[in-house]
Design a protein around this motif. Structure first.
Motif, PDB file in Angstrom:
ATOM      1  N   THR A 158       0.862  -1.180   0.000  1.00  0.00           N
ATOM      2  CA  THR A 158       0.000   0.000   0.000  1.00  0.00           C
ATOM      3  C   THR A 158       0.892   1.221   0.000  1.00  0.00           C
ATOM      4  O   THR A 158       1.976   1.217   0.581  1.00  0.00           O
ATOM      5  CB  THR A 158      -0.942   0.036   1.223  1.00  0.00           C
ATOM      6  N   TRP A 159       0.432   2.265  -0.681  1.00  0.00           N
ATOM      7  CA  TRP A 159       1.217   3.498  -0.755  1.00  0.00           C
ATOM      8  C   TRP A 159       0.258   4.681  -0.739  1.00  0.00           C
ATOM      9  O   TRP A 159      -0.626   4.781  -1.584  1.00  0.00           O
ATOM     10  CB  TRP A 159       2.042   3.525  -2.039  1.00  0.00           C
ATOM     11  N   ARG A 197       5.343  13.125  -8.915  1.00  0.00           N
ATOM     12  CA  ARG A 197       5.422  12.324  -7.685  1.00  0.00           C
ATOM     13  C   ARG A 197       4.924  10.901  -7.935  1.00  0.00           C
ATOM     14  O   ARG A 197       5.554   9.930  -7.541  1.00  0.00           O
ATOM     15  CB  ARG A 197       4.603  13.011  -6.593  1.00  0.00           C
ATOM     16  N   LEU A 198       3.777  10.776  -8.614  1.00  0.00           N
ATOM     17  CA  LEU A 198       3.222   9.456  -8.895  1.00  0.00           C
ATOM     18  C   LEU A 198       4.164   8.641  -9.775  1.00  0.00           C
ATOM     19  O   LEU A 198       4.402   7.462  -9.521  1.00  0.00           O
ATOM     20  CB  LEU A 198       1.845   9.574  -9.544  1.00  0.00           C
ATOM     21  N   HIS A 205       9.909   3.771  -8.340  1.00  0.00           N
ATOM     22  CA  HIS A 205      10.528   3.245  -7.115  1.00  0.00           C
ATOM     23  C   HIS A 205       9.996   1.842  -6.808  1.00  0.00           C
ATOM     24  O   HIS A 205      10.773   0.929  -6.495  1.00  0.00           O
ATOM     25  CB  HIS A 205      10.263   4.180  -5.934  1.00  0.00           C
ATOM     26  N   ILE A 206       8.696   1.675  -6.917  1.00  0.00           N
ATOM     27  CA  ILE A 206       8.096   0.363  -6.668  1.00  0.00           C
ATOM     28  C   ILE A 206       8.649  -0.657  -7.670  1.00  0.00           C
ATOM     29  O   ILE A 206       9.054  -1.755  -7.301  1.00  0.00           O
ATOM     30  CB  ILE A 206       6.552   0.438  -6.733  1.00  0.00           C
ATOM     31  N   CYS A 265      12.586  -4.836 -10.604  1.00  0.00           N
ATOM     32  CA  CYS A 265      12.388  -5.037 -12.038  1.00  0.00           C
ATOM     33  C   CYS A 265      13.289  -4.020 -12.749  1.00  0.00           C
ATOM     34  O   CYS A 265      13.011  -2.822 -12.730  1.00  0.00           O
ATOM     35  CB  CYS A 265      10.935  -4.812 -12.429  1.00  0.00           C
ATOM     36  N   ALA A 266      14.378  -4.489 -13.347  1.00  0.00           N
ATOM     37  CA  ALA A 266      15.362  -3.596 -13.945  1.00  0.00           C
ATOM     38  C   ALA A 266      14.776  -2.780 -15.097  1.00  0.00           C
ATOM     39  O   ALA A 266      15.162  -1.633 -15.313  1.00  0.00           O
ATOM     40  CB  ALA A 266      16.571  -4.393 -14.420  1.00  0.00           C
ATOM     41  N   LYS A 267      13.837  -3.364 -15.822  1.00  0.00           N
ATOM     42  CA  LYS A 267      13.238  -2.684 -16.975  1.00  0.00           C
ATOM     43  C   LYS A 267      11.725  -2.769 -16.872  1.00  0.00           C
ATOM     44  O   LYS A 267      11.182  -3.639 -16.192  1.00  0.00           O
ATOM     45  CB  LYS A 267      13.678  -3.361 -18.282  1.00  0.00           C
TER      46      LYS A 267
END
Length: 144
Positions: free
Chosen positions: A54-55, A67-68, A74-75, A82-84
């Motif tokens: 949750t964020w 920001r989103l 970041h997630i 997940c590198a890509k």
């Protein structure tokens, strides 16, 4: 005392009304380039574990779109490693809270979100009437 019980009962009734609204689940259709209502087929076997994240996006923060996008990146890159954008996350559910209606299209246009998630709702019109902000849930496509 009676007035207090009536207010509590009214609140419970209002809560039931808010939680009883069912929203459809959508996936991004690459052919039509649009979010399409998903259909459940049979009883597929699910994963043995699911990660839940949750964020709180913070509807009052400045630079909501940037920001989103940074939160999603970041997630993707740090939380799920997940590198890509082409890399799929593990079976997971992302609950994004306090989204303003103007950033929902930004979320739904993100390539990683489009490729790897189901989304619900896909419009602020599914939020409670008069809400200034709401939530969107993303469910990885690894979860049937």
């Amino acid at each position: 005392m009676k007035a207090t019980l009536q207010r509590l009962a009214a609140g419970v009734s209002q809560q039931r009304a808010l939680t009883s609204k069912v929203s459809s689940v959508y996936h991004f259709n690459t052919r039509s380039q649009d979010w399409t209502k998903s259909r459940v087929k049979g009883a597929p076997v699910g994963p043995s574990s699911i990660q839940l994240l949750t964020w709180n996006v913070d509807f009052m923060a400045d630079n909501r779109e940037e920001r989103l996008l940074r939160i999603i990146e970041h997630i993707r890159s740090t939380v799920f490693r997940c590198a890509k954008a082409a890399n799929a996350p593990p079976p997971c559910v992302l609950c994004l809270q306090e989204l303003r209606s103007d950033v929902v299209p930004v979320l739904l246009s993100h390539p990683w979100v489009r490729q790897h998630f189901y989304a619900t709702p896909i419009s602020h019109t599914a939020w409670p009437t008069g809400a200034r902000y709401g939530s969107v849930t993303l469910v990885s496509r690894a979860i049937p």
